[in-house]
Scaffold this motif. Structure first.
Motif, PDB file in Angstrom:
ATOM      1  N   ALA A  68      -4.693  -7.565  -2.687  1.00  0.00           N
ATOM      2  CA  ALA A  68      -4.656  -8.594  -3.740  1.00  0.00           C
ATOM      3  C   ALA A  68      -3.247  -8.741  -4.302  1.00  0.00           C
ATOM      4  O   ALA A  68      -2.765  -9.861  -4.524  1.00  0.00           O
ATOM      5  CB  ALA A  68      -5.656  -8.254  -4.847  1.00  0.00           C
ATOM      6  N   LEU A  69      -2.566  -7.628  -4.534  1.00  0.00           N
ATOM      7  CA  LEU A  69      -1.194  -7.682  -5.046  1.00  0.00           C
ATOM      8  C   LEU A  69      -0.261  -8.339  -4.033  1.00  0.00           C
ATOM      9  O   LEU A  69       0.609  -9.132  -4.397  1.00  0.00           O
ATOM     10  CB  LEU A  69      -0.703  -6.282  -5.395  1.00  0.00           C
ATOM     11  CG  LEU A  69      -1.323  -5.661  -6.649  1.00  0.00           C
ATOM     12  CD1 LEU A  69      -1.042  -4.171  -6.712  1.00  0.00           C
ATOM     13  CD2 LEU A  69      -0.832  -6.369  -7.906  1.00  0.00           C
ATOM     14  N   ALA A  70      -0.448  -8.021  -2.751  1.00  0.00           N
ATOM     15  CA  ALA A  70       0.405  -8.601  -1.701  1.00  0.00           C
ATOM     16  C   ALA A  70       0.203 -10.104  -1.594  1.00  0.00           C
ATOM     17  O   ALA A  70       1.175 -10.861  -1.476  1.00  0.00           O
ATOM     18  CB  ALA A  70       0.112  -7.916  -0.365  1.00  0.00           C
ATOM     19  N   VAL A  71      -1.051 -10.551  -1.633  1.00  0.00           N
ATOM     20  CA  VAL A  71      -1.328 -11.993  -1.556  1.00  0.00           C
ATOM     21  C   VAL A  71      -0.731 -12.705  -2.765  1.00  0.00           C
ATOM     22  O   VAL A  71      -0.033 -13.713  -2.629  1.00  0.00           O
ATOM     23  CB  VAL A  71      -2.845 -12.264  -1.440  1.00  0.00           C
ATOM     24  CG1 VAL A  71      -3.158 -13.746  -1.624  1.00  0.00           C
ATOM     25  CG2 VAL A  71      -3.385 -11.771  -0.102  1.00  0.00           C
ATOM     26  N   ALA A  72      -1.001 -12.182  -3.963  1.00  0.00           N
ATOM     27  CA  ALA A  72      -0.491 -12.819  -5.179  1.00  0.00           C
ATOM     28  C   ALA A  72       1.032 -12.869  -5.178  1.00  0.00           C
ATOM     29  O   ALA A  72       1.631 -13.912  -5.484  1.00  0.00           O
ATOM     30  CB  ALA A  72      -0.994 -12.076  -6.411  1.00  0.00           C
ATOM     31  N   SER A  73       1.667 -11.782  -4.815  1.00  0.00           N
ATOM     32  CA  SER A  73       3.125 -11.728  -4.814  1.00  0.00           C
ATOM     33  C   SER A  73       3.713 -12.681  -3.770  1.00  0.00           C
ATOM     34  O   SER A  73       4.638 -13.435  -4.060  1.00  0.00           O
ATOM     35  CB  SER A  73       3.572 -10.294  -4.534  1.00  0.00           C
ATOM     36  OG  SER A  73       4.960 -10.201  -4.540  1.00  0.00           O
ATOM     37  N   LEU A 126       4.273   6.609  -0.568  1.00  0.00           N
ATOM     38  CA  LEU A 126       4.316   7.134   0.793  1.00  0.00           C
ATOM     39  C   LEU A 126       5.399   6.424   1.601  1.00  0.00           C
ATOM     40  O   LEU A 126       5.695   5.259   1.348  1.00  0.00           O
ATOM     41  CB  LEU A 126       2.961   6.929   1.486  1.00  0.00           C
ATOM     42  CG  LEU A 126       1.746   7.589   0.830  1.00  0.00           C
ATOM     43  CD1 LEU A 126       0.475   7.161   1.552  1.00  0.00           C
ATOM     44  CD2 LEU A 126       1.890   9.108   0.838  1.00  0.00           C
ATOM     45  N   ASP A 127       5.940   7.111   2.581  1.00  0.00           N
ATOM     46  CA  ASP A 127       6.895   6.467   3.488  1.00  0.00           C
ATOM     47  C   ASP A 127       6.191   5.389   4.307  1.00  0.00           C
ATOM     48  O   ASP A 127       6.763   4.345   4.603  1.00  0.00           O
ATOM     49  CB  ASP A 127       7.538   7.486   4.426  1.00  0.00           C
ATOM     50  CG  ASP A 127       8.471   8.435   3.674  1.00  0.00           C
ATOM     51  OD1 ASP A 127       9.020   8.023   2.631  1.00  0.00           O
ATOM     52  OD2 ASP A 127       8.637   9.576   4.131  1.00  0.00           O
ATOM     53  N   ALA A 128       4.954   5.665   4.689  1.00  0.00           N
ATOM     54  CA  ALA A 128       4.161   4.700   5.464  1.00  0.00           C
ATOM     55  C   ALA A 128       2.685   4.949   5.187  1.00  0.00           C
ATOM     56  O   ALA A 128       2.270   6.091   4.960  1.00  0.00           O
ATOM     57  CB  ALA A 128       4.448   4.845   6.946  1.00  0.00           C
ATOM     58  N   ALA A 129       1.915   3.889   5.184  1.00  0.00           N
ATOM     59  CA  ALA A 129       0.468   3.979   5.014  1.00  0.00           C
ATOM     60  C   ALA A 129      -0.187   3.776   6.375  1.00  0.00           C
ATOM     61  O   ALA A 129       0.434   3.232   7.288  1.00  0.00           O
ATOM     62  CB  ALA A 129      -0.007   2.906   4.034  1.00  0.00           C
ATOM     63  N   PRO A 130      -1.442   4.194   6.535  1.00  0.00           N
ATOM     64  CA  PRO A 130      -2.134   3.917   7.792  1.00  0.00           C
ATOM     65  C   PRO A 130      -2.144   2.419   8.080  1.00  0.00           C
ATOM     66  O   PRO A 130      -2.120   1.599   7.165  1.00  0.00           O
ATOM     67  CB  PRO A 130      -3.556   4.426   7.544  1.00  0.00           C
ATOM     68  CG  PRO A 130      -3.424   5.415   6.455  1.00  0.00           C
ATOM     69  CD  PRO A 130      -2.290   4.934   5.602  1.00  0.00           C
ATOM     70  N   LEU A 179       0.832  -1.204   0.000  1.00  0.00           N
ATOM     71  CA  LEU A 179       0.000   0.000   0.000  1.00  0.00           C
ATOM     72  C   LEU A 179       0.868   1.256   0.000  1.00  0.00           C
ATOM     73  O   LEU A 179       0.651   2.172  -0.799  1.00  0.00           O
ATOM     74  CB  LEU A 179      -0.939  -0.023   1.214  1.00  0.00           C
ATOM     75  CG  LEU A 179      -1.986   1.077   1.313  1.00  0.00           C
ATOM     76  CD1 LEU A 179      -2.883   1.116   0.075  1.00  0.00           C
ATOM     77  CD2 LEU A 179      -2.829   0.887   2.568  1.00  0.00           C
ATOM     78  N   ALA A 180       1.881   1.297   0.846  1.00  0.00           N
ATOM     79  CA  ALA A 180       2.781   2.455   0.879  1.00  0.00           C
ATOM     80  C   ALA A 180       3.529   2.595  -0.449  1.00  0.00           C
ATOM     81  O   ALA A 180       3.681   3.702  -0.975  1.00  0.00           O
ATOM     82  CB  ALA A 180       3.763   2.321   2.043  1.00  0.00           C
ATOM     83  N   GLU A 181       3.966   1.461  -1.011  1.00  0.00           N
ATOM     84  CA  GLU A 181       4.706   1.510  -2.280  1.00  0.00           C
ATOM     85  C   GLU A 181       3.832   2.012  -3.422  1.00  0.00           C
ATOM     86  O   GLU A 181       4.264   2.849  -4.231  1.00  0.00           O
ATOM     87  CB  GLU A 181       5.262   0.130  -2.619  1.00  0.00           C
ATOM     88  CG  GLU A 181       6.101   0.122  -3.877  1.00  0.00           C
ATOM     89  CD  GLU A 181       6.725  -1.227  -4.196  1.00  0.00           C
ATOM     90  OE1 GLU A 181       7.490  -1.284  -5.172  1.00  0.00           O
ATOM     91  OE2 GLU A 181       6.450  -2.214  -3.478  1.00  0.00           O
ATOM     92  N   ILE A 217       2.522  -3.547  -9.924  1.00  0.00           N
ATOM     93  CA  ILE A 217       3.066  -2.576  -8.963  1.00  0.00           C
ATOM     94  C   ILE A 217       3.991  -1.595  -9.681  1.00  0.00           C
ATOM     95  O   ILE A 217       3.871  -0.378  -9.525  1.00  0.00           O
ATOM     96  CB  ILE A 217       3.796  -3.304  -7.813  1.00  0.00           C
ATOM     97  CG1 ILE A 217       2.792  -4.060  -6.939  1.00  0.00           C
ATOM     98  CG2 ILE A 217       4.593  -2.301  -6.967  1.00  0.00           C
ATOM     99  CD1 ILE A 217       3.428  -5.042  -5.968  1.00  0.00           C
ATOM    100  N   ALA A 218       4.906  -2.112 -10.494  1.00  0.00           N
ATOM    101  CA  ALA A 218       5.861  -1.241 -11.195  1.00  0.00           C
ATOM    102  C   ALA A 218       5.169  -0.288 -12.161  1.00  0.00           C
ATOM    103  O   ALA A 218       5.575   0.874 -12.287  1.00  0.00           O
ATOM    104  CB  ALA A 218       6.895  -2.094 -11.934  1.00  0.00           C
ATOM    105  N   ALA A 219       4.114  -0.773 -12.824  1.00  0.00           N
ATOM    106  CA  ALA A 219       3.437   0.036 -13.841  1.00  0.00           C
ATOM    107  C   ALA A 219       2.483   1.076 -13.257  1.00  0.00           C
ATOM    108  O   ALA A 219       2.154   2.050 -13.934  1.00  0.00           O
ATOM    109  CB  ALA A 219       2.663  -0.874 -14.796  1.00  0.00           C
TER     110      ALA A 219
END
Length: 197
Positions: free
Chosen positions: A131-136, A32-36, A26-28, A161-163
């Motif tokens: 979803a991206l975190a789970v898949a990755s 952001l440096d950090a997300a909630p 989420l931060a990436e 994520i990169a795109a």
């Protein structure tokens, strides 16, 4: 319009892995440096769309000891082995429903996480990060058939994520979520609401 996002789970993950990876993703995505902080909740109860029970926050020990995506004996009803959680974004009222579904072999087998967000910028971006975190983390695929953010679509979480990630900026979290989704001009300003009141 349905807005579910999905991730396949070819290998099991602990809930701690999911939540830690989602926080970082989420931060990436938002530059952001950090997300909630994201909070995982279980046992919430609803009746006719009205929340009757807040449920309970899953603590760190349970996050580390709970595994999702383990294989299921298909002699029994796989649906009974599906699990449901909610992910809340600290500091607001946006939530993402997360259901992990074990498909029967006659339905193709496999396990997937289905993420259903509140229809706000914060909800959709949080579901995307989950979803991206789970898949990755599971070595699986990211599935965005209903929203269609990227054109052409991509199932590779690293590519998505990169795109799509934003460059570092000075936005607050809610503004960054809006800016993330507004990069997809074909969504025509959807969702209109930034976050849940």
């Amino acid at each position: 319009m349905s807005v579910d996002l999905e991730a396949t789970l070819p290998r099991p993950l602990t809930l701690a892995t999911v939540m830690d990876a989602a926080q970082g993703t989420l931060a990436e995505l938002l530059g952001l440096d950090a997300a909630p902080r994201l909070r995982l909740l279980a046992d919430r109860r609803y009746e006719q769309g009205r929340r009757l029970s807040e449920g309970r926050q899953v603590d760190r020990a349970e996050l580390r000891s709970t595994v999702i995506g383990e294989s299921v004996d298909h002699e029994v009803d796989a649906i009974s082995h599906s699990v449901h959680y909610e992910v809340d974004v600290s500091g607001g009222n946006d939530t993402v429903w997360m259901m992990v579904i074990h498909h029967l072999s006659e339905a193709g087998g496999g396990v997937e996480a289905v993420l259903s967000p509140s229809r706000t910028c914060v909800g959709v971006v949080t579901a995307t990060a989950l979803a991206l975190a789970v898949a990755s983390s599971a070595g699986g695929e990211f599935v965005d058939e209903q929203i269609g953010m990227l054109r052409p679509r991509s199932s590779d979480p690293a590519h998505v994520i990169a795109a799509t990630r934003l460059p570092p900026g000075s936005d607050d979290f809610v503004s960054a979520c809006e800016r993330y989704l507004r990069q997809f001009s074909h969504l025509n300003g959807w969702p209109r609401s930034l976050s849940m009141p």
